[in-house]
Design a protein around this motif. Structure first.
Motif, PDB file in Angstrom:
ATOM      1  N   ARG A   1       0.859  -1.285  -0.227  1.00 58.22           N
ATOM      2  CA  ARG A   1       0.240   0.642   0.102  1.00 58.22           C
ATOM      3  C   ARG A   1       1.363   1.642   0.248  1.00 58.22           C
ATOM      4  O   ARG A   1       1.632   1.550   0.903  1.00 58.22           O
TER       5      ARG A   1
ATOM      6  N   ALA B   1      -2.653   5.439 -12.039  1.00 59.26           N
ATOM      7  CA  ALA B   1      -4.141   5.932 -11.990  1.00 59.26           C
ATOM      8  C   ALA B   1      -4.820   7.011 -11.423  1.00 59.26           C
ATOM      9  O   ALA B   1      -2.858   7.799 -10.928  1.00 59.26           O
TER      10      ALA B   1
ATOM     11  N   THR C   1     -12.517   7.205 -10.011  1.00 59.28           N
ATOM     12  CA  THR C   1     -10.909   6.364 -10.896  1.00 59.28           C
ATOM     13  C   THR C   1     -10.835   6.352 -12.303  1.00 59.28           C
ATOM     14  O   THR C   1     -11.997   5.739 -13.156  1.00 59.28           O
TER      15      THR C   1
ATOM     16  N   TYR D   1      -7.970   3.449 -14.167  1.00 57.56           N
ATOM     17  CA  TYR D   1      -7.036   2.377 -14.028  1.00 57.56           C
ATOM     18  C   TYR D   1      -5.524   2.201 -15.769  1.00 57.56           C
ATOM     19  O   TYR D   1      -6.961   2.131 -16.373  1.00 57.56           O
TER      20      TYR D   1
ATOM     21  N   LYS E   1      -5.899  -2.977 -13.847  1.00 56.56           N
ATOM     22  CA  LYS E   1      -6.954  -3.324 -13.487  1.00 56.56           C
ATOM     23  C   LYS E   1      -7.550  -4.301 -12.408  1.00 56.56           C
ATOM     24  O   LYS E   1      -7.124  -4.972 -13.016  1.00 56.56           O
TER      25      LYS E   1
ATOM     26  N   ARG F   1      -6.769  -5.645  -9.279  1.00 58.36           N
ATOM     27  CA  ARG F   1      -5.816  -5.281  -8.756  1.00 58.36           C
ATOM     28  C   ARG F   1      -5.047  -4.195  -8.005  1.00 58.36           C
ATOM     29  O   ARG F   1      -5.113  -4.609  -6.707  1.00 58.36           O
TER      30      ARG F   1
ATOM     31  N   THR G   1      -5.698  -0.202  -6.341  1.00 56.50           N
ATOM     32  CA  THR G   1      -7.368   0.594  -5.879  1.00 56.50           C
ATOM     33  C   THR G   1      -6.409   2.397  -5.512  1.00 56.50           C
ATOM     34  O   THR G   1      -6.012   1.833  -4.756  1.00 56.50           O
TER      35      THR G   1
ATOM     36  N   SER H   1      -7.404   5.639  -3.597  1.00 59.26           N
ATOM     37  CA  SER H   1      -8.142   6.245  -3.098  1.00 59.26           C
ATOM     38  C   SER H   1      -7.245   7.770  -2.806  1.00 59.26           C
ATOM     39  O   SER H   1      -6.574   7.768  -2.687  1.00 59.26           O
TER      40      SER H   1
ATOM     41  N   GLN I   1      -3.940   1.378  -2.873  1.00 59.92           N
ATOM     42  CA  GLN I   1      -3.176  -0.111  -2.777  1.00 59.92           C
ATOM     43  C   GLN I   1      -3.294  -1.266  -4.214  1.00 59.92           C
ATOM     44  O   GLN I   1      -4.175  -1.338  -5.187  1.00 59.92           O
TER      45      GLN I   1
END
Length: 113
Positions: free
Chosen positions: A19, A49, A57, A59, A64, A66, A68, A70, A81
């Motif tokens: 992360r 991203a 969002t 990517y 995509k 896998r 994320t 934020s 992440q």
């Protein structure tokens, strides 16, 4: 100008997770688009991203499902992440406000096979 500082990179085996976090020195409330980019050895920097102030969002196809992205406007942070990491994800990852041309110093992510 807002300073961006990335953290969370490291060495992980394929299939593992990391992360990444990006801390901004000022408010990101008014910054519409924040993003993550990466640059692998011998390659050009590429988009990974982005996230808008409204939470929309986007990517790159290769991540995509896998990765994320934020953002927490109250804490002035943007996170990425990364799950199911692959050796081809190895790169220096940069946090950015691409429209305002703000860039962090980067954090190294290395995925071993």
């Amino acid at each position: 100008q807002v300073q961006l500082v990335e953290s969370g990179g490291g060495l992980v085996h394929a299939g593992g997770s990391l992360r990444l976090s990006c801390a901004a020195s000022g408010s990101i409330n008014s910054i519409n688009v924040m993003g993550w980019y990466r640059q692998a050895p011998g390659k050009q920097r590429e988009y990974v991203a982005t996230i808008s102030s409204g939470g929309r969002t986007n990517y790159v196809e290769s991540v995509k499902g896998r990765f994320t992205i934020s953002r927490d406007n109250a804490k002035n942070t943007v996170s990425l992440q990364m799950n199911s990491l692959k050796p081809e994800d190895t790169a220096v990852y940069y946090c950015s406000s691409p429209i305002l041309n703000y860039w962090g110093q980067g954090t190294q992510v290395t995925v071993s096979s």
